[in-house]
Design a protein around this motif. Structure first.
Motif, PDB file in Angstrom:
ATOM      1  N   ASN A 174       6.609   2.080  16.410  1.00 14.27           N
ATOM      2  CA  ASN A 174       6.885   2.776  15.151  1.00 14.27           C
ATOM      3  C   ASN A 174       8.177   3.575  15.315  1.00 14.27           C
ATOM      4  O   ASN A 174       8.169   4.723  15.753  1.00 14.27           O
ATOM      5  N   ASN A 175       9.289   2.913  14.945  1.00 23.38           N
ATOM      6  CA  ASN A 175      10.601   3.567  15.113  1.00 23.38           C
ATOM      7  C   ASN A 175      11.047   4.237  13.810  1.00 23.38           C
ATOM      8  O   ASN A 175      12.219   4.496  13.598  1.00 23.38           O
ATOM      9  N   GLN A 176      10.089   4.457  12.925  1.00 20.08           N
ATOM     10  CA  GLN A 176      10.261   5.233  11.673  1.00 20.08           C
ATOM     11  C   GLN A 176      10.860   4.473  10.497  1.00 20.08           C
ATOM     12  O   GLN A 176      10.744   4.932   9.365  1.00 20.08           O
ATOM     13  N   TYR A 177      11.477   3.334  10.752  1.00 20.58           N
ATOM     14  CA  TYR A 177      12.121   2.605   9.640  1.00 20.58           C
ATOM     15  C   TYR A 177      11.951   1.095   9.772  1.00 20.58           C
ATOM     16  O   TYR A 177      12.003   0.561  10.882  1.00 20.58           O
ATOM     17  N   ALA A 178      11.766   0.443   8.644  1.00 20.77           N
ATOM     18  CA  ALA A 178      11.897  -1.016   8.563  1.00 20.77           C
ATOM     19  C   ALA A 178      13.219  -1.232   7.817  1.00 20.77           C
ATOM     20  O   ALA A 178      13.265  -1.130   6.591  1.00 20.77           O
ATOM     21  N   ILE A 179      14.252  -1.459   8.544  1.00 19.90           N
ATOM     22  CA  ILE A 179      15.634  -1.344   8.062  1.00 19.90           C
ATOM     23  C   ILE A 179      15.764   0.027   7.389  1.00 19.90           C
ATOM     24  O   ILE A 179      15.680   1.045   8.087  1.00 19.90           O
ATOM     25  N   SER A 180      15.836   0.079   6.055  1.00 19.71           N
ATOM     26  CA  SER A 180      16.032   1.377   5.383  1.00 19.71           C
ATOM     27  C   SER A 180      14.734   1.950   4.823  1.00 19.71           C
ATOM     28  O   SER A 180      14.744   3.050   4.246  1.00 19.71           O
ATOM     29  N   VAL A 181      13.630   1.226   4.961  1.00 22.28           N
ATOM     30  CA  VAL A 181      12.361   1.716   4.372  1.00 22.28           C
ATOM     31  C   VAL A 181      11.658   2.633   5.370  1.00 22.28           C
ATOM     32  O   VAL A 181      11.283   2.195   6.457  1.00 22.28           O
ATOM     33  N   PRO A 182      11.484   3.920   4.995  1.00 24.51           N
ATOM     34  CA  PRO A 182      10.863   4.827   5.964  1.00 24.51           C
ATOM     35  C   PRO A 182       9.368   4.562   6.116  1.00 24.51           C
ATOM     36  O   PRO A 182       8.737   3.998   5.221  1.00 24.51           O
ATOM     37  N   ARG A 183       8.872   4.951   7.226  1.00 23.79           N
ATOM     38  CA  ARG A 183       7.460   4.736   7.576  1.00 23.79           C
ATOM     39  C   ARG A 183       6.520   5.225   6.452  1.00 23.79           C
ATOM     40  O   ARG A 183       5.530   4.582   6.136  1.00 23.79           O
ATOM     41  N   GLU A 184       6.839   6.346   5.780  1.00 25.58           N
ATOM     42  CA  GLU A 184       5.983   6.883   4.708  1.00 25.58           C
ATOM     43  C   GLU A 184       5.855   5.928   3.538  1.00 25.58           C
ATOM     44  O   GLU A 184       4.885   5.971   2.786  1.00 25.58           O
ATOM     45  N   LYS A 185       6.864   5.079   3.365  1.00 21.44           N
ATOM     46  CA  LYS A 185       6.797   4.121   2.245  1.00 21.44           C
ATOM     47  C   LYS A 185       6.156   2.801   2.678  1.00 21.44           C
ATOM     48  O   LYS A 185       6.019   1.880   1.883  1.00 21.44           O
ATOM     49  N   GLN A 186       5.783   2.748   3.941  1.00 24.66           N
ATOM     50  CA  GLN A 186       5.176   1.525   4.452  1.00 24.66           C
ATOM     51  C   GLN A 186       3.664   1.558   4.260  1.00 24.66           C
ATOM     52  O   GLN A 186       3.042   0.536   4.033  1.00 24.66           O
ATOM     53  N   THR A 187       3.083   2.745   4.372  1.00 25.46           N
ATOM     54  CA  THR A 187       1.629   2.874   4.264  1.00 25.46           C
ATOM     55  C   THR A 187       1.275   4.309   3.890  1.00 25.46           C
ATOM     56  O   THR A 187       2.011   5.240   4.228  1.00 25.46           O
ATOM     57  N   ARG A 188       0.127   4.439   3.241  1.00 28.33           N
ATOM     58  CA  ARG A 188      -0.339   5.782   2.907  1.00 28.33           C
ATOM     59  C   ARG A 188      -1.201   6.351   4.056  1.00 28.33           C
ATOM     60  O   ARG A 188      -1.570   7.525   4.047  1.00 28.33           O
ATOM     61  N   ALA A 189      -1.542   5.489   5.013  1.00 31.93           N
ATOM     62  CA  ALA A 189      -2.361   5.938   6.147  1.00 31.93           C
ATOM     63  C   ALA A 189      -1.591   6.954   6.988  1.00 31.93           C
ATOM     64  O   ALA A 189      -0.367   6.872   7.106  1.00 31.93           O
ATOM     65  N   GLY A 190      -2.335   7.881   7.572  1.00 33.54           N
ATOM     66  CA  GLY A 190      -1.703   8.944   8.365  1.00 33.54           C
ATOM     67  C   GLY A 190      -1.083   8.435   9.653  1.00 33.54           C
ATOM     68  O   GLY A 190      -0.092   8.977  10.145  1.00 33.54           O
ATOM     69  N   THR A 191      -1.698   7.401  10.225  1.00 31.08           N
ATOM     70  CA  THR A 191      -1.148   6.799  11.447  1.00 31.08           C
ATOM     71  C   THR A 191      -1.223   5.282  11.293  1.00 31.08           C
ATOM     72  O   THR A 191      -1.998   4.775  10.463  1.00 31.08           O
ATOM     73  N   LEU A 192      -0.457   4.596  12.115  1.00 28.03           N
ATOM     74  CA  LEU A 192      -0.588   3.129  12.120  1.00 28.03           C
ATOM     75  C   LEU A 192      -1.715   2.737  13.072  1.00 28.03           C
ATOM     76  O   LEU A 192      -2.397   1.733  12.866  1.00 28.03           O
ATOM     77  N   ALA A 193      -1.943   3.580  14.072  1.00 25.08           N
ATOM     78  CA  ALA A 193      -2.991   3.302  15.064  1.00 25.08           C
ATOM     79  C   ALA A 193      -4.359   3.190  14.401  1.00 25.08           C
ATOM     80  O   ALA A 193      -5.211   2.402  14.821  1.00 25.08           O
ATOM     81  N   GLN A 194      -4.580   3.969  13.353  1.00 24.77           N
ATOM     82  CA  GLN A 194      -5.915   3.988  12.733  1.00 24.77           C
ATOM     83  C   GLN A 194      -6.258   2.666  12.036  1.00 24.77           C
ATOM     84  O   GLN A 194      -7.410   2.419  11.710  1.00 24.77           O
ATOM     85  N   LYS A 195      -5.264   1.810  11.874  1.00 26.62           N
ATOM     86  CA  LYS A 195      -5.561   0.501  11.282  1.00 26.62           C
ATOM     87  C   LYS A 195      -6.513  -0.283  12.196  1.00 26.62           C
ATOM     88  O   LYS A 195      -7.193  -1.203  11.748  1.00 26.62           O
ATOM     89  N   ALA A 196      -6.541   0.068  13.473  1.00 26.21           N
ATOM     90  CA  ALA A 196      -7.452  -0.587  14.419  1.00 26.21           C
ATOM     91  C   ALA A 196      -8.905  -0.376  14.008  1.00 26.21           C
ATOM     92  O   ALA A 196      -9.761  -1.244  14.222  1.00 26.21           O
ATOM     93  N   ILE A 197      -9.187   0.783  13.427  1.00 28.20           N
ATOM     94  CA  ILE A 197     -10.581   1.135  13.103  1.00 28.20           C
ATOM     95  C   ILE A 197     -11.193   0.084  12.182  1.00 28.20           C
ATOM     96  O   ILE A 197     -12.325  -0.359  12.388  1.00 28.20           O
ATOM     97  N   ALA A 198     -10.427  -0.335  11.192  1.00 19.01           N
ATOM     98  CA  ALA A 198     -10.948  -1.299  10.220  1.00 19.01           C
ATOM     99  C   ALA A 198     -11.295  -2.632  10.878  1.00 19.01           C
ATOM    100  O   ALA A 198     -12.133  -3.374  10.374  1.00 19.01           O
ATOM    101  N   TYR A 199     -10.646  -2.929  11.993  1.00 15.85           N
ATOM    102  CA  TYR A 199     -10.910  -4.203  12.667  1.00 15.85           C
ATOM    103  C   TYR A 199     -11.869  -4.030  13.847  1.00 15.85           C
ATOM    104  O   TYR A 199     -12.106  -4.981  14.596  1.00 15.85           O
ATOM    105  N   GLY A 200     -12.390  -2.835  13.999  1.00 14.34           N
ATOM    106  CA  GLY A 200     -13.399  -2.592  15.026  1.00 14.34           C
ATOM    107  C   GLY A 200     -12.863  -2.627  16.438  1.00 14.34           C
ATOM    108  O   GLY A 200     -13.585  -2.947  17.384  1.00 14.34           O
ATOM    109  N   ILE A 201     -11.588  -2.295  16.599  1.00 18.14           N
ATOM    110  CA  ILE A 201     -11.025  -2.321  17.953  1.00 18.14           C
ATOM    111  C   ILE A 201     -10.431  -0.944  18.288  1.00 18.14           C
ATOM    112  O   ILE A 201     -10.123  -0.172  17.381  1.00 18.14           O
ATOM    113  N   PRO A 202     -10.263  -0.639  19.569  1.00 26.18           N
ATOM    114  CA  PRO A 202      -9.685   0.660  19.910  1.00 26.18           C
ATOM    115  C   PRO A 202      -8.207   0.757  19.505  1.00 26.18           C
ATOM    116  O   PRO A 202      -7.473  -0.225  19.602  1.00 26.18           O
TER     117      PRO A 202
END
Ligand SMILES: Cc1ncc(C[n+]2csc(CCOP(=O)(O)OP(=O)(O)O)c2C)c(N)n1
Length: 364
Positions: free
Chosen positions: A192-220
């Motif tokens: 997570n280097n904060q940008y997808a070209i010019s799109v900031p991380r906040e505009k990529q997802t409303r989730a607080g972290t990207l790590a928490q996406k693991a929870i939905a898939y049942g993995i650490p």
């Protein structure tokens, strides 16, 4: 029936071990041998200096577009360092530090960035996939490899890299789901280097972290300070142990910063402030690690200077080697038609011929 709350058991840890002055949290400091610590430092500096040279060569018109790793060295070296030769490394297009660690020659990357397919060839016996440009397309590949390794009962794993932007792609979600369901030995490293070209991380997802996406898939999942190589290494070691034991995949979010351009075709001044860049400068992963190593008396000014001299020579001689190979290959632009299809469709054949004829005309 009353409405009930479904309790979610999962939580996400954040791990940081070295402070910005390079002082470790003694309770969390991983046990890493001196040789490996110095190898990791060398690899980080080597990747940084290589890209600094490449940026200059690109500006001089000697190389094509490429994506520098500058700023993300700890996220890559701290993770790739836990792999053994039989494990697989599945990169996107910014993983030069990881690729160099695995054995990709500097001259190969130069050749690739100068537009020669030959530079993208993976050296024999190196279990890496080639550079993947379509965002997130490499993630399912790593899961497939993990699945195969599991079927073979090999105890090996596949590690894949991608950016924050890639987590918005379907491929990411499908891969995570498959890995969770089939418990594949796959380590997902999200830089997570904060940008997808010019799109900031906040505009990529409303989730607080990207790590928490693991929870939905049942993995650490874990979020780490991606500019702190000790934290990255610790998280990656835990994930590797889990994968090797048969306990399946892990998502590691490395919070880091792309300190240079997205690619050489980008101008970050258009979408981020100098102040922000300066804030991250203070968290430079190489500086922080150097302070730690110096305090442990593993590094000093003299050793750093001699390493810098050695790397300067190595990078320059890699350029000479790449230049010589380019001359030998004597390549013409029409090869761009050659590697897309096993059998070239007629319309491409016509275009290729038109281009060759044009060349011949131009050359008299
Ligand atoms: C499928 C696809 N869509 C769009 C692009 C154009 N593109 C190249 S890099 C990029 C941003 C990716 O950002 P991120 O995943 O955060 O990785 P980073 O470049 O920051 O390492 C985009 C949109 C692409 N290469 N592939």
């Amino acid at each position: 029936m009353p409405r009930k709350e479904i309790g979610l058991e999962s939580t996400i840890d954040y791990l940081s071990i070295l402070d910005t002055k390079g002082k470790p949290d003694k309770d969390l400091e991983p046990r890493i041998g001196k040789e490996l610590l110095l190898d990791m430092h060398r690899a980080m500096v080597r990747a940084r200096r290589f890209d600094e040279h490449q940026l200059r060569w690109q500006r001089q018109g000697r190389l094509g577009t490429f994506a520098p790793v500058i700023g993300q060295e700890a996220s890559q070296i701290g993770t790739v360092a836990v792999l053994d030769d039989q494990d697989w490394m599945v990169p996107a297009y910014r993983q030069s530090a990881a690729a160099l660690w695995r054995g990709t020659p500097l001259a190969g990357l130069l050749l690739y960035n100068a537009g020669y397919n030959e530079g993208g060839e993976i050296p024999e016996g190196q279990n890496d996939l080639p550079i993947a440009i379509p965002v997130a397309s490499q993630i399912p590949h790593a899961v497939g490899i993990g699945y195969a390794l599991k079927q073979e009962g090999s105890g090996h794993l596949a590690m894949t890299y991608f950016g924050d932007g890639a987590t918005s792609e379907g491929d990411f979600h499908e891969a995570m789901n498959f890995a969770g369901v089939f418990n594949t030995p796959t380590i997902f490293v999200c830089e997570n280097n904060q940008y997808a070209i010019s799109v900031p991380r906040e505009k990529q997802t409303r989730a607080g972290t990207l790590a928490q996406k693991a929870i939905a898939y049942g993995i650490p999942g874990i979020q780490v300070d991606g500019n702190d190589i000790l934290a990255v290494y610790s998280a990656a070691s835990e994930a590797a142990e889990r994968a090797r034991k048969g306990d399946g995949p892990t998502l590691i979010e490395c919070v880091t910063y792309r300190m240079a351009v997205h690619t050489t075709a980008d101008d970050p001044g258009k979408y981020r402030t100098q102040k922000e860049e300066e804030q991250w400068q203070k968290k430079d992963p190489i500086e922080r690690f150097r302070k730690y190593l110096t305090a442990r008396k593993l590094l000093n000014k003299k050793k750093i200077e001699s390493l810098e001299e050695e790397l300067e020579k190595e990078v320059k001689s890699a350029w000479d080697e790449a230049e010589q190979r380019m001359a030998e290959l004597d390549r013409h632009p029409e090869v761009m038609f050659d590697h897309l299809y096993g059998e070239m469709p007629a319309y491409l054949g016509t275009q290729r011929k038109a281009m060759t004829d044009e060349d011949d005309d131009a050359n008299g």
